[in-house]
Enzyme design. Structure first.
Site, PDB file in Angstrom:
ATOM      1  N   GLU A 110      -2.996  -2.824  -5.750  1.00 47.25           N
ATOM      2  CA  GLU A 110      -4.131  -1.939  -6.064  1.00 47.25           C
ATOM      3  C   GLU A 110      -3.644  -0.507  -6.243  1.00 47.25           C
ATOM      4  O   GLU A 110      -4.140   0.231  -7.058  1.00 47.25           O
ATOM      5  CB  GLU A 110      -5.196  -2.029  -4.985  1.00 47.25           C
ATOM      6  CG  GLU A 110      -4.977  -1.139  -3.788  1.00 47.25           C
ATOM      7  CD  GLU A 110      -6.046  -1.289  -2.736  1.00 47.25           C
ATOM      8  OE1 GLU A 110      -6.460  -2.425  -2.468  1.00 47.25           O
ATOM      9  OE2 GLU A 110      -6.458  -0.276  -2.181  1.00 47.25           O
ATOM     10  N   GLY A 133       0.838  -1.197   0.000  1.00 43.10           N
ATOM     11  CA  GLY A 133       0.000   0.000   0.000  1.00 43.10           C
ATOM     12  C   GLY A 133       0.872   1.245   0.000  1.00 43.10           C
ATOM     13  O   GLY A 133       1.967   1.259  -0.557  1.00 43.10           O
ATOM     14  N   ILE A 134       0.374   2.298   0.663  1.00 37.56           N
ATOM     15  CA  ILE A 134       1.186   3.500   0.784  1.00 37.56           C
ATOM     16  C   ILE A 134       1.384   3.813   2.262  1.00 37.56           C
ATOM     17  O   ILE A 134       0.637   3.329   3.103  1.00 37.56           O
ATOM     18  CB  ILE A 134       0.538   4.718   0.075  1.00 37.56           C
ATOM     19  CG1 ILE A 134      -0.905   4.950   0.579  1.00 37.56           C
ATOM     20  CG2 ILE A 134       0.560   4.556  -1.412  1.00 37.56           C
ATOM     21  CD1 ILE A 134      -1.466   6.280   0.166  1.00 37.56           C
ATOM     22  N   GLY A 135       2.391   4.630   2.565  1.00 37.50           N
ATOM     23  CA  GLY A 135       2.620   5.036   3.951  1.00 37.50           C
ATOM     24  C   GLY A 135       3.934   4.524   4.478  1.00 37.50           C
ATOM     25  O   GLY A 135       4.736   3.920   3.747  1.00 37.50           O
ATOM     26  N   GLY A 153      -8.614  -2.607  -0.435  1.00 37.80           N
ATOM     27  CA  GLY A 153      -8.331  -3.897  -1.051  1.00 37.80           C
ATOM     28  C   GLY A 153      -7.692  -4.888  -0.092  1.00 37.80           C
ATOM     29  O   GLY A 153      -7.101  -5.883  -0.515  1.00 37.80           O
ATOM     30  N   ILE A 207       4.904   2.116   6.617  1.00 35.06           N
ATOM     31  CA  ILE A 207       5.272   0.685   6.663  1.00 35.06           C
ATOM     32  C   ILE A 207       5.633   0.160   5.264  1.00 35.06           C
ATOM     33  O   ILE A 207       6.726  -0.411   5.089  1.00 35.06           O
ATOM     34  CB  ILE A 207       4.200  -0.156   7.369  1.00 35.06           C
ATOM     35  CG1 ILE A 207       4.168   0.229   8.861  1.00 35.06           C
ATOM     36  CG2 ILE A 207       4.456  -1.658   7.202  1.00 35.06           C
ATOM     37  CD1 ILE A 207       3.112  -0.465   9.689  1.00 35.06           C
TER      38      ILE A 207
HETATM   39  N1  COA Z   1      -7.241   2.517  18.847  1.00 34.47           N
HETATM   40  C1  COA Z   1      -7.340   3.875  18.812  1.00 34.47           C
HETATM   41  N2  COA Z   1      -6.631   4.629  17.978  1.00 34.47           N
HETATM   42  C2  COA Z   1      -5.781   4.002  17.158  1.00 34.47           C
HETATM   43  C3  COA Z   1      -5.627   2.613  17.150  1.00 34.47           C
HETATM   44  C4  COA Z   1      -6.393   1.867  18.049  1.00 34.47           C
HETATM   45  N3  COA Z   1      -6.282   0.543  18.106  1.00 34.47           N
HETATM   46  N4  COA Z   1      -4.702   2.276  16.243  1.00 34.47           N
HETATM   47  C5  COA Z   1      -4.290   3.415  15.682  1.00 34.47           C
HETATM   48  N5  COA Z   1      -4.934   4.451  16.237  1.00 34.47           N
HETATM   49  C6  COA Z   1      -4.733   5.869  15.946  1.00 34.47           C
HETATM   50  C7  COA Z   1      -3.254   6.205  15.843  1.00 34.47           C
HETATM   51  O1  COA Z   1      -2.678   6.513  17.092  1.00 34.47           O
HETATM   52  C8  COA Z   1      -3.303   7.402  14.923  1.00 34.47           C
HETATM   53  O2  COA Z   1      -3.763   8.529  15.640  1.00 34.47           O
HETATM   54  P1  COA Z   1      -2.758   9.697  16.056  1.00 34.47           P
HETATM   55  O3  COA Z   1      -2.190  10.157  14.752  1.00 34.47           O
HETATM   56  O4  COA Z   1      -3.655  10.672  16.718  1.00 34.47           O
HETATM   57  O5  COA Z   1      -1.761   9.041  16.959  1.00 34.47           O
HETATM   58  C9  COA Z   1      -4.426   7.044  13.955  1.00 34.47           C
HETATM   59  O6  COA Z   1      -5.259   6.124  14.642  1.00 34.47           O
HETATM   60  C10 COA Z   1      -3.919   6.404  12.671  1.00 34.47           C
HETATM   61  O7  COA Z   1      -3.134   5.273  12.975  1.00 34.47           O
HETATM   62  P2  COA Z   1      -1.935   4.836  12.020  1.00 34.47           P
HETATM   63  O8  COA Z   1      -1.506   3.497  12.377  1.00 34.47           O
HETATM   64  O9  COA Z   1      -0.917   5.920  11.987  1.00 34.47           O
HETATM   65  O10 COA Z   1      -2.679   4.810  10.622  1.00 34.47           O
HETATM   66  P3  COA Z   1      -2.081   4.731   9.187  1.00 34.47           P
HETATM   67  O11 COA Z   1      -2.198   6.042   8.577  1.00 34.47           O
HETATM   68  O12 COA Z   1      -0.742   4.042   9.176  1.00 34.47           O
HETATM   69  O13 COA Z   1      -3.121   3.768   8.481  1.00 34.47           O
HETATM   70  C11 COA Z   1      -4.684   1.953   8.480  1.00 34.47           C
HETATM   71  C12 COA Z   1      -3.330   2.459   8.974  1.00 34.47           C
HETATM   72  C13 COA Z   1      -4.864   0.561   8.983  1.00 34.47           C
HETATM   73  C14 COA Z   1      -5.797   2.854   8.970  1.00 34.47           C
HETATM   74  C15 COA Z   1      -4.668   1.970   6.916  1.00 34.47           C
HETATM   75  O14 COA Z   1      -3.632   1.173   6.467  1.00 34.47           O
HETATM   76  C16 COA Z   1      -5.976   1.467   6.340  1.00 34.47           C
HETATM   77  O15 COA Z   1      -6.926   2.208   6.216  1.00 34.47           O
HETATM   78  N6  COA Z   1      -6.036   0.146   5.977  1.00 34.47           N
HETATM   79  C17 COA Z   1      -7.233  -0.443   5.431  1.00 34.47           C
HETATM   80  C18 COA Z   1      -7.246  -0.385   3.930  1.00 34.47           C
HETATM   81  C19 COA Z   1      -6.186  -1.251   3.305  1.00 34.47           C
HETATM   82  O16 COA Z   1      -5.519  -2.015   3.948  1.00 34.47           O
HETATM   83  N7  COA Z   1      -6.053  -1.139   1.987  1.00 34.47           N
HETATM   84  C20 COA Z   1      -5.184  -1.956   1.209  1.00 34.47           C
HETATM   85  C21 COA Z   1      -3.889  -1.388   0.817  1.00 34.47           C
HETATM   86  S1  COA Z   1      -3.772   0.311   0.487  1.00 34.47           S
END
Ligand code: COA
Length: 471
Positions: A237, A214-216, A335, A218
């Protein structure tokens, strides 16, 4: 008429094009780097002329103007992937949200939402009269086949991509020429924790594997660890800037693929100019509609498919929450399940869910005994195999409930392990680890508790005391 005459006859201003939208219409618009901002701005400026128009889009990198209070009665927004700009509106009920696996979204839009109008962004036409959907082929290209009205913002900044990403000018109703740089998704610095996660993920990737990233932070950390690999493939995707160096150096060359040999296959691209320049006129990249790219049976046609996705929470059974935080919609499934399943079905394939062990600046554990009330499971436990944090890798497929829980505790942050072990005891009526096994973790646990903020520290010490008292 020549294609040039056709194109010129359809060339109008944004204000003229949007007159084709009627009260009560359903309108689908392109997403992310392909969001047709030029035409959307005209709609927003003229909102008073419209009544009950529903806009549907996936991820917006803009400010979701449709959710503003003054839009009430004029526009509503049906969002398919929550973002910073509309999360609050979704929880307050002023923005609608529709959930769907990404590979089904073209079908959901066409056959369930049924828009009459599509607004997209494309590149200028080539010498044969074909425009390209560039960075966002996903669900947008398909709308030109069934929407009655198709309005395209023609933007010279939209890269020209190949694959199934082009359409002839005769397939559109109106063209609006507005050149503006695409919104950029710039790389953020990779943190130490992400780097450790990236290393663990890279240890699960072999030469010749085909990747979904994905992006980001990790995915970029994973890419940073793959420089020494050979003959990797890419079927994803979407991607960000992180893959460009690997593609340019030939680390990703797609040579070992069973289908689309030698080609990178994508549905969308969210990056900066770096990625857009790489994609532009690049015959080694094929962009396809998402019902093709993300279809698990299509993904599985390549051997050794490795999917890498992130999440917000995992419980001790291995259930994965990636798009909600309690009752609040945070993002969407996207995805994730498409690729987890496609990778699992692929010969030699593996699916990885990777996340930092904690959230909220270390105040909460992402590995939890029970999923937060109100959250939706994104990836069911039966689909999940590898879970990775900065503390290591938990392999879950084929393991008993107790083995899963123990493997997950061992990759949780040490300061939360006593609590998780107490919860393990409650669930399984036995200790998670023998005295000897616990002893090997004690120093790490104590040290991590001692370096924690005061309020949390006393709670964690209490958990540790309870655990040791019974063990
Ligand atoms: N409970 C409460 N808050 C939580 C949490 C939890 N269990 N886990 C994370 N958070 C908070 C984080 O602390 C952060 O908030 P902050 O910035 O105020 O600290 C926020 O939520 C975002 O967390 P982070 O892990 O930094 O998110 P990210 O930008 O790395 O995105 C997903 C991670 C999982 C949200 C993202 O990958 C996603 O939407 N995945 C689903 C879609 C997908 O997988 N698509 C396929 C490939 S692109």
């Amino acid at each position: 008429m020549s294609w040039k005459e056709i194109y010129e006859s359809k060339l109008v201003t944004a204000e003229e094009a949007i007159k084709a939208i009627n009260d009560g219409d359903k309108v689908v618009t392109g997403m992310a780097c392909g969001e047709p901002f030029g035409i959307e701005r005209a709609l927003v400026e003229n909102y008073k002329n419209y009544k009950d128009v529903q806009i549907t889009s996936m991820l917006t990198l803009g400010d979701s103007p449709w959710c503003r209070p003054e839009m009430k009665g004029h526009f509503t927004f049906n969002c398919l992937f929550a973002s910073q700009s509309n999360r609050k509106a979704i929880s307050e009920g002023t923005c609608e949200f529709t959930t769907s696996h990404f590979y089904e979204i073209p079908d959901v839009i066409k056959n369930y939402i049924c828009p009459r109008v599509s607004i997209v962004m494309v590149s200028p036409p080539d010498e044969h009269g074909y425009v390209s959907f560039g960075t966002t082929v996903d669900y947008t290209r398909g709308t030109t086949d069934y929407c009655e009205i198709v309005i395209a913002q023609v933007n010279k900044y939209m890269p020209r991509t190949f694959g199934n990403s082009i359409k002839h000018v005769r397939d559109f109703t109106y063209f609006v020429e507005i050149d503006e740089p695409l919104p950029a998704v710039n790389d953020v610095e990779i943190s130490d924790i992400e780097m450790k996660i990236g290393k663990h993920c890279a240890s699960l990737i072999n030469d010749g594997d085909c990747l979904q990233l994905g992006i980001g932070g990790i995915p970029n950390a994973v890419c940073a660890q793959l420089g020494d690999k050979k003959d990797l493939g890419l079927h994803s995707e979407l991607v960000g800037d992180g893959v460009v160096d690997l593609l340019e150096k030939g680390v990703i060359n797609n040579n070992k693929k069973q289908i689309n040999k030698g080609k990178t296959v994508l549905g969308a691209a969210f990056g900066s100019e770096k990625l857009n320049n790489y994609l532009n006129n690049n015959p080694s990249v094929e962009m396809h509609p998402i019902d093709h790219v993300n279809n698990p049976s299509e993904i599985a046609k390549n051997d050794n498919m490795v999917s890498i996705n992130s999440c917000l929470q995992v419980d001790l059974l291995g259930q994965v929450v990636s798009d909600t935080v309690g009752l609040n919609q945070f993002s969407a499934v996207g995805g994730q399940v498409d690729f987890v399943r496609g990778a699992t079905m692929s010969r030699g394939g593996r699916s990885i869910i990777a996340m930092p062990s904690t959230a909220k600046r270390g105040m909460i554990s992402r590995i939890v005994p029970l999923i937060t009330e109100g959250s939706a499971i994104t990836t069911p436990r039966n689909d999940v195999n590898f879970v990775v944090t900065e503390y290591g890798i938990a392999q879950l497929k084929g393991r008993t409930l107790k083995e899963r829980a123990k493997a997950l505790i061992l990759i949780s942050h040490p300061k939360f392990r006593p609590h998780l072990m107490l919860e393990y005891r409650k669930r399984f009526n036995e200790e998670a680890f023998t005295k000897e096994e616990l002893k090997t973790q004690l120093d790490e646990i104590k040290e991590s508790i001692n370096t924690t903020a005061d309020d949390l520290r006393s709670r964690l010490h209490e958990d540790l005391k309870n655990l040791l008292h019974h063990n």
